[in-house]
Design an enzyme around this catalytic site. Structure first.
Site, PDB file in Angstrom:
ATOM      1  N   GLU A   1       0.832  -1.199   0.000  1.00 36.31           N
ATOM      2  CA  GLU A   1       0.000   0.000   0.000  1.00 36.31           C
ATOM      3  C   GLU A   1       0.871   1.254   0.000  1.00 36.31           C
ATOM      4  O   GLU A   1       0.586   2.220  -0.715  1.00 36.31           O
ATOM      5  CB  GLU A   1      -0.924   0.000   1.213  1.00 36.31           C
ATOM      6  CG  GLU A   1      -1.842   1.214   1.283  1.00 36.31           C
ATOM      7  CD  GLU A   1      -2.825   1.153   2.430  1.00 36.31           C
ATOM      8  OE1 GLU A   1      -3.505   2.171   2.674  1.00 36.31           O
ATOM      9  OE2 GLU A   1      -2.930   0.099   3.093  1.00 36.31           O
TER      10      GLU A   1
ATOM     11  N   GLY B   1      -0.818   5.458   6.558  1.00 33.35           N
ATOM     12  CA  GLY B   1       0.109   5.727   7.663  1.00 33.35           C
ATOM     13  C   GLY B   1       0.741   7.090   7.454  1.00 33.35           C
ATOM     14  O   GLY B   1       1.327   7.366   6.404  1.00 33.35           O
ATOM     15  N   THR B   2       0.603   7.979   8.423  1.00 31.46           N
ATOM     16  CA  THR B   2       1.155   9.322   8.255  1.00 31.46           C
ATOM     17  C   THR B   2       2.668   9.264   8.069  1.00 31.46           C
ATOM     18  O   THR B   2       3.331   8.301   8.469  1.00 31.46           O
ATOM     19  CB  THR B   2       0.852  10.197   9.485  1.00 31.46           C
ATOM     20  OG1 THR B   2       1.541   9.644  10.617  1.00 31.46           O
ATOM     21  CG2 THR B   2      -0.645  10.269   9.764  1.00 31.46           C
TER      22      THR B   2
END
Length: 374
Positions: free
Chosen positions: A239, A361-362
């Site tokens: 991802e 996810g930052t």
């Protein structure tokens, strides 16, 4: 780029020009691509290319997904949520589903009859997947799901949603499970509004609600409960690499648009390109874009070979999306006031870039993961 990847790229470019371009702007205004467009894309063989041929795919690899996602970005059609559908949702079924689940869902995803989404994020749990509060309680031959999700890409149209839920709230990561929910056939499922976002206006993003939603026991992905967190961790590198592919395609398009503009636009009697500041800035951006593309290409090669680790994928995700934000800001500046107008593509590219540093996810989480490996 092998011969088959080049042929795929050419065929998809022609498909986009012929079948997507005429209606794309109306979809952006409406806030969602149509179901007919999904089915047309599936009929063309451009959904789930990495799925086995006998299950509707093309028997390819992530490289085929990357070619399609890159071409979407270069064409400016990246509000079409193919990336999540083909390269995030389908792999959970392909890698962890039972033979019956694969036969039930992969052909539908490949044809576009099923539109995929993954419901991870909750109002109180973003990047921290262990903090999800949605529950799934076994009740005979069914599970009872309760909870809510937000920021769900493809959420308005999706009819196959992978839901992250707690089957054992006291077990931490070991209590997380994944369920594939066919939303057309369950009660207790409700979609919220199509969320009004800063960018990616044409990609429907929704709240989802589960109120005593009953799903059959065979909706559980994997042989037993408690496998969800590990399944998520195994798939998140892909991802994150996917986000990097999207970032580099957007960067390439932005630089091409900007170069065309500064060659044509004049100020103080000469082309904007002829100013040394323009030349130096674009030289810097082109160099960084080239470095980024080489890195991402290497990550794709590693991933196809089964050798991409989570740390390297995190590096690719954070660095390319930071670069994307920088490039869009610098390029928009060359357009002056016109760059601030939505009718100019650079404006949309600028707005779309911002979320890239947040989802999957930052970037701060990416740095935490990288730092742990030091």
């Amino acid at each position: 780029m092998s011969e088959d990847l080049t042929l795929l790229d050419d065929a998809f470019a022609r498909f986009l020009e012929r079948d997507i371009a005429p209606d794309y702007e109306s979809w952006v205004e409406a806030g969602s691509v149509t179901r007919a467009a999904w089915e047309k894309t599936g009929a063309g063989g451009f959904l789930c290319p990495a799925a086995p041929e006998e299950l509707g795919g093309s028997g390819g690899s992530f490289a085929h997904d990357a070619v399609i996602i890159r071409r979407l970005g270069l064409a400016g059609f990246d509000h079409f949520g193919i990336a999540l559908h083909s390269a995030i949702v389908a792999p959970y079924i392909q890698h962890y589903g039972s033979p019956e689940q694969k036969e039930r869902w992969l052909p539908g995803l490949a044809s576009g009859k099923l539109i995929g989404a993954i419901a991870m994020t909750e109002p109180g749990a973003g990047s921290d997947l262990q903090a999800v509060r949605t529950t799934a309680v076994r009740d005979g031959n069914q599970y009872l799901l309760n909870g809510s999700k937000t920021f769900i890409t493809n959420g308005q149209l999706a009819n196959l949603v992978i839901v992250v839920a707690k089957t054992d709230p006291s077990a931490g990561a070991k209590g997380v499970s994944l369920f594939a929910v066919e939303t057309d056939t369950v009660e207790g499922f409700r979609r919220g509004r199509n969320l009004d976002k800063l960018g990616f206006k044409g990609n429907d993003t929704s709240e989802l609600f589960f109120n005593d939603m009953r799903v059959p026991a065979d909706a559980l992905i994997g042989p037993e409960e408690g496998q969800g967190f590990y399944q998520l961790m195994e798939q998140l590198p892909q991802e994150r690499l996917l986000v990097a592919v999207q970032a580099m395609a957007a960067i390439e398009r932005a630089l091409a648009l900007t170069l065309t503009y500064v060659k044509e636009r004049k100020a103080f009697g000469k082309r904007v390109l002829d100013f040394q500041n323009t030349q130096f800035k674009l030289a810097e951006l082109k160099t960084e874009a080239t470095i980024g593309q080489v890195f991402v290409n290497d990550c794709i090669a590693r991933h196809v070979a089964g050798q991409l680790d989570s740390v390297t994928a995190s590096m690719a995700k954070y660095w390319t999306t930071d670069l994307q934000t920088k490039v869009m800001d610098e390029c928009l500046q060359f357009f002056g006031g016109y760059g601030y107008m939505n009718e100019y593509p650079i404006s949309r590219l600028f707005a779309d870039a911002r979320v890239q540093r947040i989802y999957a996810g930052t970037n701060e989480i990416m740095k935490v993961l990288i730092a742990r490996s030091l």
